[in-house]
Enzyme design. Sequence first.
Site, PDB file in Angstrom:
ATOM      1  N   ASP A 131       0.817  -1.218  -0.123  1.00  0.00           N
ATOM      2  CA  ASP A 131       0.025  -0.132   0.125  1.00  0.00           C
ATOM      3  C   ASP A 131       1.053   1.279   0.121  1.00  0.00           C
ATOM      4  OD1 ASP A 131      -2.325   1.943   0.544  1.00  0.00           O
ATOM      5  OD2 ASP A 131      -3.540  -0.060   1.038  1.00  0.00           O
ATOM      6  N   HIS A 146      -3.865   6.132   3.378  1.00  0.00           N
ATOM      7  CA  HIS A 146      -4.453   4.783   2.946  1.00  0.00           C
ATOM      8  C   HIS A 146      -4.176   3.707   3.460  1.00  0.00           C
ATOM      9  CE1 HIS A 146      -5.878   1.683  -0.029  1.00  0.00           C
ATOM     10  NE2 HIS A 146      -6.882   2.872  -0.241  1.00  0.00           N
ATOM     11  N   SER A 151     -11.405  -1.053  -0.626  1.00  0.00           N
ATOM     12  CA  SER A 151     -10.103  -0.829   0.378  1.00  0.00           C
ATOM     13  C   SER A 151     -10.087  -1.207   1.626  1.00  0.00           C
ATOM     14  CB  SER A 151      -9.404   0.353   0.020  1.00  0.00           C
ATOM     15  OG  SER A 151      -8.893   0.600  -1.308  1.00  0.00           O
TER      16      SER A 151
END
Lengths: 344, 121
Positions: free
Chosen positions: A90, A125, A274
């Site tokens: 990620d 994220h 996600s």
Amino acid sequence: MKDVNNNDVAKEIQDSEAKKIEKDRKKFFEHLGHLNKKKSVVIQKISPIWEGAAVPKVDGTLYDFEYLHLLKLWTQYGIRGQGVNVYVIDSGVDTSHPSFIHHGSSLVSASFLGGQTSGVDGNGHGTWVCGKIGGQGIGIAPRCKLHSLRTLDDAGTGSAEFTTAALKWVLKQEDAHLVNMSLGSFQPSAEQEKILDQLRKAGVLVVAAAGNANTNQPFYPAYYEGLLAVSAIDRREVKAEFSNYGGHIDISAPGVACYGPYLKGTFRKLSGTSMATPIVTGLLTLGLSYLKIRHPDMARIDLRDAALQALLSSAKDLGPAGRDVFFGFGGLNGPAFFDLLSKV
Amino acid sequence: MRLDLLVNLLFLGVLSCCVKQPNVDPAPAPPPVDVIPEDKPLGILRGANVTAVQVVPKYAPENAVAFKLSYNNVLYGMFTLSEIVYLPVIPENEKGRVEIYFLDSVGDPIVQKTYLIPFED
């Protein structure tokens, strides 16, 4: 006129549905090894839908925990993910966030972006995704060993080459169990697909997000065979309006307004496949941890297959009966998953 | 140089070329936690980078197995009773509000308790 017993008819329908579901499961396992040759491309994080900053309301904020019956799993089975290595590909992780302090120096963030780039998350994220798997208080399996592999920059973009390099790194790790990929692209990468297949053969389970475009257009890596493709549902178990769908979807999980850690010690509610993906990875981490404790000599590939089989078999059927394009085999079912694992 | 050694070195060279070496950032170490004071419901230790909080067991309801904790209206998550909760740095004289929601074994709330810190003697 033939006398029809309603119970018999119901049983017949039930048996027929059970056979269909079993056939789908067999097909899934048969397809674990299929490959398609494609070219390499740009990879992006799957942009979350913002839901605002700090959340003062406590009740229902961790509804994903309640959905999994997480506290029951923690206390009844005494597992928190210990002994399981999870690799998160990620945007890195903010290791200074309070949710990760309990990991101490065992939490390492490595950058595959090239040059002198750091593994520290500048996007948020990756921190959210890592936190939902192994954060303390906010993660499903806080005692797992987290490995953050940064392939996305601060803008949330990277390339198939960076992601493939990270996957090759995981392939070298003999203790790797799970890989979380809350990222992807509409364009395939033949090299990445090849490495993913090698990981599958090595007994590593890759969990990938379906994508947030509400389309059935192939989205990679989730579309590849041999990994677990995750779609998103809301707290009513309705398909999230943004979630991609298609015959490749294997399982669905909460992915709307889920609460997790963010940059600079903050927390945010985010929505997206996600977010659903690390919830699946987190539950699988708990399951593998439980299996490892009960069967310390079981080979990695057998652990993977047993956990995967139990996860899909225990899924709560949602939408049309059997496997379908929106929910795959259905929604996560924590207690049923562990019930099956206890029989392995 | 022996041929087999040369072959090994070449092989290692090929491997190190093929597998990209990442840059690595380790996380900071957690602070040590002091002995919890017996006359306070929470043990609080202020470290340089983080504040550690622990619930004193005798102040928890009998059937509680876990709790959710929020500090100044920010939820830090769900913890089992013996767990240490890490919060951002809270200066010694900063006034704050710790809310604890004790949960039973299935996750249902039992009681909510609110503490204002620092504790007054």
